[in-house]
Design a protein around this motif. Structure first.
Motif, mmCIF file in Angstrom:
data_model
loop_
_atom_site.group_PDB
_atom_site.id
_atom_site.type_symbol
_atom_site.label_atom_id
_atom_site.label_comp_id
_atom_site.label_asym_id
_atom_site.label_seq_id
_atom_site.Cartn_x
_atom_site.Cartn_y
_atom_site.Cartn_z
ATOM 1 N N MET A 1 0.815 -1.221 -0.075
ATOM 2 C CA MET A 1 0.001 0.032 -0.046
ATOM 3 C C MET A 1 0.850 1.294 -0.063
ATOM 4 S SD MET A 1 -2.947 1.204 2.602
ATOM 5 C CE MET A 1 -3.941 -0.452 2.245
ATOM 6 N N ASP A 65 -11.864 -3.674 -0.843
ATOM 7 C CA ASP A 65 -10.894 -2.835 -0.382
ATOM 8 C C ASP A 65 -11.160 -1.826 0.702
ATOM 9 O OD1 ASP A 65 -9.136 -4.218 -2.105
ATOM 10 O OD2 ASP A 65 -9.777 -2.862 -3.922
ATOM 11 N N HIS A 67 -13.565 -2.046 2.830
ATOM 12 C CA HIS A 67 -13.821 -2.783 4.067
ATOM 13 C C HIS A 67 -12.033 -2.915 4.898
ATOM 14 C CE1 HIS A 67 -17.868 -3.537 5.024
ATOM 15 N NE2 HIS A 67 -18.014 -4.160 3.839
ATOM 16 N N ILE A 68 -11.287 -3.411 4.251
ATOM 17 C CA ILE A 68 -9.961 -3.655 4.669
ATOM 18 C C ILE A 68 -9.267 -2.415 5.231
ATOM 19 C CG2 ILE A 68 -7.613 -4.389 3.989
ATOM 20 C CD1 ILE A 68 -8.785 -6.254 1.928
ATOM 21 N N LEU A 69 -9.358 -1.267 4.211
ATOM 22 C CA LEU A 69 -8.947 0.199 4.769
ATOM 23 C C LEU A 69 -9.565 0.669 5.985
ATOM 24 C CD1 LEU A 69 -6.688 2.206 3.832
ATOM 25 C CD2 LEU A 69 -8.682 3.421 2.631
ATOM 26 N N GLU A 71 -11.231 -0.919 8.426
ATOM 27 C CA GLU A 71 -10.440 -1.633 9.714
ATOM 28 C C GLU A 71 -9.272 -1.483 9.999
ATOM 29 O OE1 GLU A 71 -11.105 -5.774 8.723
ATOM 30 O OE2 GLU A 71 -13.523 -5.601 8.727
ATOM 31 N N ARG A 72 -8.338 -0.788 9.190
ATOM 32 C CA ARG A 72 -6.867 -0.778 9.584
ATOM 33 C C ARG A 72 -6.704 0.846 9.949
ATOM 34 N NH1 ARG A 72 -3.322 -3.555 4.943
ATOM 35 N NH2 ARG A 72 -3.892 -5.806 5.438
ATOM 36 N N VAL A 73 -7.535 1.717 9.318
ATOM 37 C CA VAL A 73 -7.251 3.174 9.434
ATOM 38 C C VAL A 73 -8.169 3.868 10.630
ATOM 39 C CG1 VAL A 73 -7.464 5.427 8.364
ATOM 40 C CG2 VAL A 73 -6.364 3.262 7.267
ATOM 41 N N LEU A 76 -6.774 3.788 14.192
ATOM 42 C CA LEU A 76 -5.855 4.778 14.266
ATOM 43 C C LEU A 76 -6.293 6.208 14.147
ATOM 44 C CD1 LEU A 76 -3.415 3.255 11.712
ATOM 45 C CD2 LEU A 76 -3.150 2.919 14.327
ATOM 46 N N ASP A 155 -16.116 -4.784 19.056
ATOM 47 C CA ASP A 155 -15.327 -3.553 18.786
ATOM 48 C C ASP A 155 -15.547 -2.320 19.691
ATOM 49 O OD1 ASP A 155 -18.011 -3.077 18.044
ATOM 50 O OD2 ASP A 155 -17.262 -2.100 16.300
#
Length: 298
Positions: A1, A65, A67-69, A71-73, A76, A155
């Motif tokens: 990424m 994509d 969903h993935i972003l 969950e990661r961002v 933070l 969560d």
């Protein structure tokens, strides 16, 4: 990424769009325009070379994509946001604190919240929602939620405040001519004002894990409704002891089946700020922990 540090505004726009459900709602939260939000998300998509939303005239749908972003961002960004606010408000907590709690707790908790917590923190603006449904804490933009029972969301941060005993109560006239129930079978044969969710009567649970669906002609979706029905002689009610302590002391309600053990339900406070909750949230949780112990002792 690719390195996304240069796309902080796009990441903020993306996360708030997911949480709020639309570009318009995200724009209101970030105090900008839907067009600006849309352009920020489009720049982010170009930067990472992937579609984040499937756009239609009626809705936005996250791609895989996306969903993935998210969950990661999202965690933070929430941590950065709350850390900044915690630093700025460490000395004098300020800003809006949006709270949701069950409506039947209002008579017990709101006087303490307004007379105690609000007066101790004059720079906080309180926004209190009273509802018996389980609100979506993130999408409906609540800071903290009080809930009775075992929470499901994995969560969210959950802090247990107290264990509140359940009881069965009725109006004194309700049992005239009846034998007081001394067994589970006798209790199950009595008419109840029943707790109902979505039109489905909920079981009455015993401390040993057994349960039964009570019979009755009155269904309510709140403890307050059950108490009113019981007070009117329309059936017994299975409710939290702290909600009926005054009626029991006054004699307007009486305990049924005191020899039958009923469970205690946990009172929890939930938030979505992770380990770095803002000072205003931490202060509220600490305040509620002290007040909940008083409810536990009722």
């Amino acid at each position: 990424m690719p390195n996304l540090l240069s796309e902080t505004s796009g990441l903020m726009a993306f996360v708030r769009t997911v949480e709020a459900g639309s570009f318009s709602a995200a724009a209101r939260d970030l105090q900008t325009t839907p067009s600006a939000i849309s352009k920020s998300v489009a720049r982010l998509e170009k930067k990472i070379g992937a579609r984040l939303f499937l756009r239609s005239t009626r809705a936005l749908t996250l791609t895989q994509d996306g969903h993935i972003l998210f969950e990661r961002v999202a965690p933070l960004l929430r941590d950065l946001d709350s850390s900044d606010e915690a630093i700025r408000s460490e000395i004098t907590p300020s800003g809006r604190l949006r709270i949701s709690m069950p409506s039947e707790f209002a008579p017990l908790l709101l006087p303490r919240l307004f007379d105690g917590f609000a007066s101790e923190h004059p720079n906080l603006r309180l926004d209190v929602g009273l509802t018996d449904r389980f609100v979506d804490l993130i999408r409906e933009d609540y800071d903290v939620v009080l809930r009775v029972g075992n929470p499901a969301p994995a969560d969210l941060m959950v802090r247990r405040l107290a264990e509140l005993p359940m009881v069965v109560v009725a109006a004194p006239d309700f049992i005239n001519g009846m034998e007081p129930p001394e067994t589970v079978e006798a209790l199950a044969a009595m008419p109840f004002a029943r707790y109902s969710l979505g039109g489905i009567p909920q079981p009455l649970r015993l401390a040993d894990g057994m349960s039964f669906i009570p019979s009755g002609r009155v269904d309510c979706d709140s403890g307050a409704g059950l108490i009113h029905a019981a007070r009117s002689g329309l059936g017994a009610a299975y409710v939290l002891h702290c909600l009926v302590a005054q009626e029991l002391a006054a004699g307007t309600l009486i305990l049924l089946a005191p020899a039958i053990p009923f469970p205690k339900l946990p009172l929890n406070v939930l938030h979505a700020f992770g380990q770095t909750a803002p000072a205003r949230v931490k202060l509220f949780c600490d305040f509620m922990a002290r007040e909940a112990k008083l409810l536990e002792a009722v």
